[in-house]
Design a protein around this motif. Structure first.
Motif, PDB file in Angstrom:
ATOM      1  N   GLY A 258       0.750  -1.243   0.000  1.00 40.94           N
ATOM      2  CA  GLY A 258       0.000   0.000   0.000  1.00 40.94           C
ATOM      3  C   GLY A 258       0.779   1.293   0.000  1.00 40.94           C
ATOM      4  O   GLY A 258       0.247   2.335  -0.368  1.00 40.94           O
ATOM      5  N   PHE A 259       2.058   1.275   0.403  1.00 43.07           N
ATOM      6  CA  PHE A 259       2.843   2.516   0.414  1.00 43.07           C
ATOM      7  C   PHE A 259       3.250   2.887  -1.008  1.00 43.07           C
ATOM      8  O   PHE A 259       3.743   2.055  -1.759  1.00 43.07           O
ATOM      9  CB  PHE A 259       4.091   2.343   1.282  1.00 43.07           C
ATOM     10  N   ILE A 260       3.031   4.157  -1.381  1.00 45.70           N
ATOM     11  CA  ILE A 260       3.377   4.629  -2.718  1.00 45.70           C
ATOM     12  C   ILE A 260       4.587   5.548  -2.684  1.00 45.70           C
ATOM     13  O   ILE A 260       5.452   5.492  -3.540  1.00 45.70           O
ATOM     14  CB  ILE A 260       2.176   5.351  -3.361  1.00 45.70           C
ATOM     15  N   GLY A 261       4.669   6.409  -1.692  1.00 43.42           N
ATOM     16  CA  GLY A 261       5.794   7.334  -1.597  1.00 43.42           C
ATOM     17  C   GLY A 261       5.534   8.368  -0.525  1.00 43.42           C
ATOM     18  O   GLY A 261       4.524   8.333   0.177  1.00 43.42           O
ATOM     19  N   GLY A 262       6.465   9.292  -0.399  1.00 43.64           N
ATOM     20  CA  GLY A 262       6.291  10.342   0.588  1.00 43.64           C
ATOM     21  C   GLY A 262       7.425  11.336   0.552  1.00 43.64           C
ATOM     22  O   GLY A 262       8.356  11.219  -0.243  1.00 43.64           O
ATOM     23  N   PHE A 263       7.327  12.323   1.429  1.00 43.96           N
ATOM     24  CA  PHE A 263       8.400  13.297   1.588  1.00 43.96           C
ATOM     25  C   PHE A 263       8.308  13.914   2.974  1.00 43.96           C
ATOM     26  O   PHE A 263       7.284  13.836   3.646  1.00 43.96           O
ATOM     27  CB  PHE A 263       8.374  14.376   0.499  1.00 43.96           C
ATOM     28  N   VAL A 264       9.418  14.499   3.398  1.00 47.64           N
ATOM     29  CA  VAL A 264       9.488  15.220   4.662  1.00 47.64           C
ATOM     30  C   VAL A 264       9.996  16.611   4.331  1.00 47.64           C
ATOM     31  O   VAL A 264      10.962  16.762   3.570  1.00 47.64           O
ATOM     32  CB  VAL A 264      10.450  14.520   5.650  1.00 47.64           C
ATOM     33  N   CYS A 265       9.346  17.635   4.874  1.00 43.72           N
ATOM     34  CA  CYS A 265       9.806  18.998   4.609  1.00 43.72           C
ATOM     35  C   CYS A 265       9.887  19.780   5.918  1.00 43.72           C
ATOM     36  O   CYS A 265       9.127  19.531   6.852  1.00 43.72           O
ATOM     37  CB  CYS A 265       8.926  19.699   3.585  1.00 43.72           C
ATOM     38  N   LEU A 266      10.836  20.705   5.974  1.00 46.33           N
ATOM     39  CA  LEU A 266      11.110  21.507   7.160  1.00 46.33           C
ATOM     40  C   LEU A 266      10.636  22.930   6.937  1.00 46.33           C
ATOM     41  O   LEU A 266      10.852  23.506   5.860  1.00 46.33           O
ATOM     42  CB  LEU A 266      12.618  21.504   7.434  1.00 46.33           C
ATOM     43  N   ASN A 267      10.009  23.512   7.947  1.00 45.95           N
ATOM     44  CA  ASN A 267       9.572  24.910   7.896  1.00 45.95           C
ATOM     45  C   ASN A 267      10.804  25.785   7.675  1.00 45.95           C
ATOM     46  O   ASN A 267      11.709  25.814   8.500  1.00 45.95           O
ATOM     47  CB  ASN A 267       8.859  25.261   9.209  1.00 45.95           C
TER      48      ASN A 267
ATOM     49  N   ILE B 122       5.598  15.381   7.681  1.00 47.77           N
ATOM     50  CA  ILE B 122       5.884  14.071   7.105  1.00 47.77           C
ATOM     51  C   ILE B 122       4.634  13.707   6.304  1.00 47.77           C
ATOM     52  O   ILE B 122       3.552  13.530   6.872  1.00 47.77           O
ATOM     53  CB  ILE B 122       6.146  13.017   8.198  1.00 47.77           C
ATOM     54  N   VAL B 123       4.785  13.650   4.990  1.00 55.81           N
ATOM     55  CA  VAL B 123       3.652  13.429   4.095  1.00 55.81           C
ATOM     56  C   VAL B 123       3.861  12.095   3.378  1.00 55.81           C
ATOM     57  O   VAL B 123       4.924  11.872   2.788  1.00 55.81           O
ATOM     58  CB  VAL B 123       3.535  14.582   3.068  1.00 55.81           C
ATOM     59  N   THR B 124       2.854  11.218   3.461  1.00 54.76           N
ATOM     60  CA  THR B 124       2.958   9.929   2.784  1.00 54.76           C
ATOM     61  C   THR B 124       1.736   9.681   1.909  1.00 54.76           C
ATOM     62  O   THR B 124       0.667  10.232   2.138  1.00 54.76           O
ATOM     63  CB  THR B 124       3.121   8.764   3.798  1.00 54.76           C
ATOM     64  N   PHE B 125       1.927   8.836   0.902  1.00 51.92           N
ATOM     65  CA  PHE B 125       0.906   8.509  -0.088  1.00 51.92           C
ATOM     66  C   PHE B 125       0.659   7.001  -0.047  1.00 51.92           C
ATOM     67  O   PHE B 125       1.603   6.216  -0.110  1.00 51.92           O
ATOM     68  CB  PHE B 125       1.362   8.941  -1.487  1.00 51.92           C
ATOM     69  N   TRP B 126      -0.623   6.628   0.037  1.00 47.30           N
ATOM     70  CA  TRP B 126      -1.016   5.232   0.221  1.00 47.30           C
ATOM     71  C   TRP B 126      -2.144   4.863  -0.736  1.00 47.30           C
ATOM     72  O   TRP B 126      -2.945   5.705  -1.105  1.00 47.30           O
ATOM     73  CB  TRP B 126      -1.507   5.017   1.659  1.00 47.30           C
ATOM     74  N   ASN B 127      -2.216   3.576  -1.060  1.00 44.10           N
ATOM     75  CA  ASN B 127      -3.338   3.084  -1.856  1.00 44.10           C
ATOM     76  C   ASN B 127      -4.649   3.229  -1.097  1.00 44.10           C
ATOM     77  O   ASN B 127      -5.675   3.560  -1.687  1.00 44.10           O
ATOM     78  CB  ASN B 127      -3.148   1.606  -2.227  1.00 44.10           C
ATOM     79  N   SER B 128      -4.617   2.962   0.208  1.00 39.38           N
ATOM     80  CA  SER B 128      -5.843   3.039   1.002  1.00 39.38           C
ATOM     81  C   SER B 128      -5.509   3.366   2.452  1.00 39.38           C
ATOM     82  O   SER B 128      -4.393   3.129   2.921  1.00 39.38           O
ATOM     83  CB  SER B 128      -6.613   1.718   0.948  1.00 39.38           C
TER      84      SER B 128
END
Length: 144
Positions: free
Chosen positions: A47-56, A82-88
């Motif tokens: 289910g994990f597709i991808g993600g990213f982490v960003c700093l203010n 912390i942003v992640t992308f999932w199938n569900s």
């Protein structure tokens, strides 16, 4: 499509981390890297597709903000997403029950001044910038 393989009905999750005094961005990067590598390793097929982490960065857009003319964020260098992308959402929740995930997650939570609330969002729109020629054609079509 901006996020390759992101399905209609997919889920975007967002964690907001505010560093507790005494912890550094290096601490955050190290712990989040271990957590993200765990997710990639054990959940890329579930289910994990991808993600990213960003700093203010501390910069506030006065052109894009309607809450006054702030000159900088007081959370610069202390707040990360912390942003992640999932199938569900169900697959996301299952990943967090993993015995390998939980100790790494608790390690990240030790850094958090704000506790943790992970919110799941449904994607309404995504897109990449036009290539230069496509941009010119779009501008011409709109009379620009």
């Amino acid at each position: 499509m901006l996020i390759d393989g992101f399905p209609p009905g997919g889920v975007v999750t967002v964690n907001r981390v505010v560093l507790r005094p005494g912890f550094t961005v290096d601490d955050l990067e190290e712990r989040v890297a271990l957590l993200c590598e765990n997710v990639k390793t054990w959940h890329s097929e579930t289910g994990f597709i991808g993600g990213f982490v960003c700093l203010n960065s501390g910069m506030i857009s006065n052109e894009g903000s309607t809450v006054g003319q702030a000159v900088g964020s007081p959370l610069a260098g202390r707040e990360a997403l912390i942003v992640t992308f999932w199938n569900s959402f169900a697959e996301h929740e299952q990943s967090h029950r993993s015995a390998t995930f939980q100790p790494l997650f608790r390690s990240v939570l030790e850094l958090c001044e704000n506790g943790n609330e992970e919110i799941a969002y449904s994607m309404l729109w995504q897109g990449a910038a036009y290539a230069p020629e496509q941009a010119r054609l779009a501008q011409a079509a709109k009379g620009g």
